[in-house]
Design an enzyme around this catalytic site. Structure first.
Site, mmCIF file in Angstrom:
data_model
loop_
_atom_site.group_PDB
_atom_site.id
_atom_site.type_symbol
_atom_site.label_atom_id
_atom_site.label_comp_id
_atom_site.label_asym_id
_atom_site.label_seq_id
_atom_site.Cartn_x
_atom_site.Cartn_y
_atom_site.Cartn_z
ATOM 1 N N GLN A 51 0.825 -1.206 0.000
ATOM 2 C CA GLN A 51 0.000 0.000 0.000
ATOM 3 C C GLN A 51 0.861 1.259 0.000
ATOM 4 O OE1 GLN A 51 -2.046 0.780 3.702
ATOM 5 N NE2 GLN A 51 -3.785 1.702 2.666
ATOM 6 N N GLY A 52 0.650 2.124 -0.968
ATOM 7 C CA GLY A 52 1.389 3.387 -1.046
ATOM 8 C C GLY A 52 0.509 4.565 -0.685
ATOM 9 N N TYR A 53 0.311 4.771 0.591
ATOM 10 C CA TYR A 53 -0.505 5.883 1.079
ATOM 11 C C TYR A 53 0.373 6.930 1.769
ATOM 12 C CZ TYR A 53 -5.359 4.358 0.242
ATOM 13 O OH TYR A 53 -6.569 4.040 -0.324
ATOM 14 N N GLU A 60 -9.853 -1.191 6.100
ATOM 15 C CA GLU A 60 -8.607 -1.303 6.867
ATOM 16 C C GLU A 60 -8.859 -1.182 8.359
ATOM 17 O OE1 GLU A 60 -4.117 0.683 7.011
ATOM 18 O OE2 GLU A 60 -5.711 1.658 5.885
ATOM 19 N N SER A 111 -4.521 7.797 12.631
ATOM 20 C CA SER A 111 -4.126 7.788 14.044
ATOM 21 C C SER A 111 -5.337 7.934 14.952
ATOM 22 C CB SER A 111 -3.134 8.920 14.317
ATOM 23 O OG SER A 111 -3.796 10.179 14.277
ATOM 24 N N ASN A 112 -5.171 7.521 16.214
ATOM 25 C CA ASN A 112 -6.281 7.612 17.150
ATOM 26 C C ASN A 112 -6.722 9.052 17.379
ATOM 27 O OD1 ASN A 112 -6.131 4.881 17.297
ATOM 28 N ND2 ASN A 112 -5.802 4.761 19.507
ATOM 29 N N GLU A 113 -5.786 9.984 17.276
ATOM 30 C CA GLU A 113 -6.164 11.389 17.411
ATOM 31 C C GLU A 113 -7.112 11.796 16.280
ATOM 32 O OE1 GLU A 113 -3.145 10.202 17.688
ATOM 33 O OE2 GLU A 113 -2.505 10.764 19.710
#
Length: 395
Positions: free
Chosen positions: A126-128, A248, A380-382
């Site tokens: 995966q290229g994100y 995901e 991220s969780n933030e």
């Protein structure tokens, strides 16, 4: 842990359990249980076993070679595989790209790429994420400039991706690339399929805290990509990107249940003050707290799963499941590491230093360190908290 399923669902659960008991190789089961990193050939071995049963792509429609499972069946399969210490299905081609191609790909793309994902001809990554474009993914700068010559229409790609998991094994990479600098950031992005063997592609390893080589940097220098490798519309790749992320993000319930089982095993073996650690009031309280949190998360996950099975689609719920699931798995890994104490210090395979230690000590530190990523990748969780605050609370 009690799960309430219909008789038909319980029959499917029994079928999955019987399959795992019969077909999961003991060597693979043992390596997963010990927390050891699997080689590419071991991951391919498990994929081939699942494909021979028609269960590799359980969530794909039958007309595309999948099993056509509903949301509850997918939950049961993933849950039982985790409890049986089966290897995880490598997600990039099967769980991420496949659904995107089924939803947004052309018929030609589906005919070409989907069978190759199933039979293992192509190994995807995966290229994100990019430097400066992780949680703020729309800030990505990798460019793709469209051109045309005697060989046909193509894109020339330049830029860098980072934290690219298993890129060292990959034949192909699906990438978000910037095809317009004039449009709003999300509207100038396209979804492109790139052959990793193309001239100008360079993979550099990143060794992580646990000492493993799992992630990489990927550099693109004037990489030529056929225009027919564009998925969806040019400059509308953000639509594909958002759809992929719903596949995901998940709670990882089965992995947490398996981790809780290991935690209880080691806490019953290790002594503190002359008694098993699970009788220590402070440690037992932390174990109880995380188990309660896991029970609550399991109930929420099943409620969302049931809604999806009845025709709904996960929205902000996927953010909540990802957020809480990652925190629970991190706490379980922290408790196992704390339980084994000094035995968590040696590197994997240091038999002398591990003499007399619980078997769970072998990977305690590595799993604790590796699980720090759970609250970062997939958004991220933030960022998940921001999504929840904006969508649910209107902040």
């Amino acid at each position: 842990m009690n799960l309430n399923f219909t008789p038909e669902e319980e029959a499917f659960r029994a079928e999955v359990r019987a399959f795992l008991a019969e077909r999961l190789p003991p060597a693979l089961r043992r390596r997963v249980a010990e927390g050891r990193t699997l080689r590419k050939d071991e991951m391919q071995q498990w994929h081939a076993i699942l494909q021979s049963r028609g269960w590799l792509a359980g969530h794909w429609p039958r007309e595309h070679g999948g099993a056509g499972w509903n949301a509850v069946q997918r939950f049961i399969f993933e849950y039982e595989c985790a409890l049986a210490d089966a290897p995880r299905i490598v997600p990039f081609g099967l769980l991420m790209l496949g659904p995107v191609l089924i939803r947004y790909g052309t018929e030609a793309q589906q005919r070409h790429w989907l069978p190759r994902i199933l039979d293992g001809s192509d190994w995807w990554c995966q290229g994100y994420s990019e430097p400066g474009a992780g949680s703020d993914l729309a800030a990505l700068k990798t460019s793709a400039v469209r051109g045309h010559d005697a060989a046909g229409a193509h894109y020339i790609v330049n830029g860098q991706k980072t934290w690219t998991t298993l890129a060292q094994h990959a034949d192909m990479i699906f990438c978000l690339v910037r095809t317009s600098k004039d449009a709003r950031r999300q509207q100038g992005i396209s979804f492109l399929l790139i052959d990793m063997r193309s001239p100008g592609v360079e993979v550099r390893p990143i060794v992580t805290l646990d000492g493993e080589h799992e992630v990489n940097e990927v550099f693109f220098t004037d990489v030529r990509v056929p225009a027919h490798n564009l998925v969806g519309e040019e400059n509308d790749g953000w639509t594909c990107a958002k759809y992929l992320l719903t596949h995901e993000r998940n709670a990882g319930i089965g992995f947490s249940v398996a981790a809780l089982r290991r935690l209880k095993t080691v806490a019953a073996k290790v002594t503190s003050g002359g008694q098993p650690l699970d009788r220590d009031p402070a440690f037992a309280a932390r174990m109880a707290r995380v188990e309660i949190d896991l029970e609550n998360l399991k109930t929420t996950n099943l409620r969302v799963t049931a809604a999806v099975a009845n025709g709904g689609s996960p929205g902000v719920e996927s953010s909540a499941l990802k957020l809480l699931g990652s925190e629970i798995r991190q706490e379980l890994a922290a408790l196992v590491r704390r339980a084994v104490g000094l035995h968590a210090l040696p590197h994997l395979g240091d038999a002398e230093a591990l003499a007399g230690a619980p078997a769970e000590s072998v990977s305690a530190a590595a799993q604790y360190l590796n699980n720090r990523k759970l609250s970062i990748f997939g958004g991220s969780n933030e960022i998940q908290r921001n999504i929840i605050a904006k969508t649910v609370l209107g902040l």
